[in-house]
Design an enzyme around this catalytic site. Structure first.
Site, PDB file in Angstrom:
ATOM      1  N   ARG A 117      83.182  46.323  58.030  1.00 47.15           N
ATOM      2  CA  ARG A 117      82.869  45.030  57.405  1.00 47.15           C
ATOM      3  C   ARG A 117      82.390  43.990  58.423  1.00 47.15           C
ATOM      4  O   ARG A 117      81.906  42.926  58.052  1.00 47.15           O
ATOM      5  CB  ARG A 117      84.021  44.517  56.530  1.00 47.15           C
ATOM      6  CG  ARG A 117      85.301  44.221  57.226  1.00 47.15           C
ATOM      7  CD  ARG A 117      86.442  44.075  56.232  1.00 47.15           C
ATOM      8  NE  ARG A 117      86.290  42.928  55.331  1.00 47.15           N
ATOM      9  CZ  ARG A 117      86.428  41.661  55.688  1.00 47.15           C
ATOM     10  NH1 ARG A 117      86.719  41.351  56.940  1.00 47.15           N
ATOM     11  NH2 ARG A 117      86.283  40.694  54.811  1.00 47.15           N
TER      12      ARG A 117
ATOM     13  N   GLU B 165     104.141  66.789  64.448  1.00 51.20           N
ATOM     14  CA  GLU B 165     104.787  65.983  65.495  1.00 51.20           C
ATOM     15  C   GLU B 165     103.759  65.264  66.360  1.00 51.20           C
ATOM     16  O   GLU B 165     104.091  64.481  67.232  1.00 51.20           O
ATOM     17  CB  GLU B 165     105.667  66.879  66.385  1.00 51.20           C
ATOM     18  CG  GLU B 165     107.052  67.133  65.829  1.00 51.20           C
ATOM     19  CD  GLU B 165     107.806  65.865  65.478  1.00 51.20           C
ATOM     20  OE1 GLU B 165     107.833  64.930  66.294  1.00 51.20           O
ATOM     21  OE2 GLU B 165     108.348  65.806  64.359  1.00 51.20           O
TER      22      GLU B 165
ATOM     23  N   ASP C 181      87.752  34.677  57.664  1.00 48.41           N
ATOM     24  CA  ASP C 181      88.873  35.558  57.339  1.00 48.41           C
ATOM     25  C   ASP C 181      90.065  35.281  58.240  1.00 48.41           C
ATOM     26  O   ASP C 181      89.894  34.888  59.399  1.00 48.41           O
ATOM     27  CB  ASP C 181      88.482  37.030  57.559  1.00 48.41           C
ATOM     28  CG  ASP C 181      87.720  37.593  56.378  1.00 48.41           C
ATOM     29  OD1 ASP C 181      87.841  37.027  55.287  1.00 48.41           O
ATOM     30  OD2 ASP C 181      87.015  38.589  56.579  1.00 48.41           O
TER      31      ASP C 181
ATOM     32  N   PRO D 200     100.899  56.375  66.927  1.00 46.43           N
ATOM     33  CA  PRO D 200     101.776  55.188  66.955  1.00 46.43           C
ATOM     34  C   PRO D 200     102.075  54.722  68.380  1.00 46.43           C
ATOM     35  O   PRO D 200     102.683  53.671  68.567  1.00 46.43           O
ATOM     36  CB  PRO D 200     103.041  55.664  66.233  1.00 46.43           C
ATOM     37  CG  PRO D 200     102.981  57.141  66.205  1.00 46.43           C
ATOM     38  CD  PRO D 200     101.542  57.539  66.316  1.00 46.43           C
TER      39      PRO D 200
END
Ligand code: SAM
Length: 250
Positions: free
Chosen positions: A159, A121, A174, A94
């Site tokens: 893709r 963690e 898209d 993150p």
């Protein structure tokens, strides 16, 4: 394109990769996804891959030795692609740069990518400092592990590889590809519960359909993601249409 994924949960990858478009892409040799179990690179009786954090605090931290050994055994030391470029060794975290369609496009240019999935963690900092070459986050929230982020990355990048989508231009319109959200889609029946498909889409007039789709794309982006318009590539017609929307708003 080859993805080597390093994880404590290799079994979670196959069910997703064994379905639909990615299944066909694998069968046709367009992509190869190898999930390597980090636990297999431990040498103690209990195959320990985590330990308590230095400095105290809750949670466990992934040990560096098995992760280094797994990545180095599979990838070799300083792996390079036929282009001479190093193979990206990406940590899903993150704390990384945020994954977007642009990042997916950038990664789709590589022949091979390694992905390291954290758990607990997170991973020992020396992995980030001395093994990893890139860090990617799939968004500003925290998951229990890097496996879903890795699958998301594999899906979005795959893709974009020529031949993976049945329609070679399938990804062009898209959302996010052209810096705008995509126009709305309709299929049969032409009328459902009294709600009808816009007439222009049934007209067979391709110039008009293209214009309607472009305007819908601009309208949606204007309403839902006005921030994207700052970076979108717009022509004079687009700007005129958007100016009209701004005037209506006042
Ligand atoms: N303590 C870490 C922190 O605050 O940065 C979070 C650890 S998280 C519980 C465990 C693992 O899940 C991470 O090491 C990472 O591999 C993965 N992960 C969680 N959220 C993620 C996200 N938004 N993007 C990418 N990976 C994520």
């Amino acid at each position: 394109m080859r993805f080597d994924v390093f994880t404590l949960l290799p079994e979670v990858f196959l069910p997703y990769l064994a379905s639909s478009i990615l299944k066909r892409a694998r069968e046709r040799g367009l992509i190869q996804v190898n999930a390597h179990n980090i636990r297999e690179y431990t040498h103690d009786k209990h195959h320990v891959t985590d330990d308590t954090p230095y400095g105290g605090g809750g949670g466990m931290v992934m040990k560096p030795e098995p992760v280094f050994e797994a990545v180095e055994s599979v990838m070799g030391q300083n792996p390079v692609q036929t282009t001479g470029q190093p193979v990206p060794i990406i940590l899903l975290t993150p704390q990384g740069r945020v994954f977007t369609q642009r990042v997916a496009e950038e990664l789709s240019q590589h022949e091979r990518i390694a992905l390291i999935c954290g758990r607990y963690e997170g991973v020992d900092e020396r992995i980030r400092e001395h093994l990893v070459t890139d860090e990617i986050s799939i968004g500003d929230y925290v998951l229990t592990g890097g496996e879903l982020p890795a699958l998301i990355l594999v899906d979005a990048v795959s893709r974009l590889i020529p031949g993976v989508l049945g329609d070679p231009t399938g990804a062009d319109d898209d959302s996010h590809s052209m810096g705008l959200l995509e126009y709305p889609h309709y299929t049969k029946p032409a009328e459902f519960r009294g709600w009808t498909v816009p007439e222009v889409l049934q007209s067979g007039n391709h110039a008009k359909i293209d214009q309607w789709r472009r305007e819908q794309s601009l309208l949606r982006t204007f309403n839902k993601r006005p921030d994207m318009l700052e970076k979108a590539i717009l022509d004079e017609k687009d700007s005129k249409f958007l100016n009209g929307l701004k005037k209506e708003e006042r």
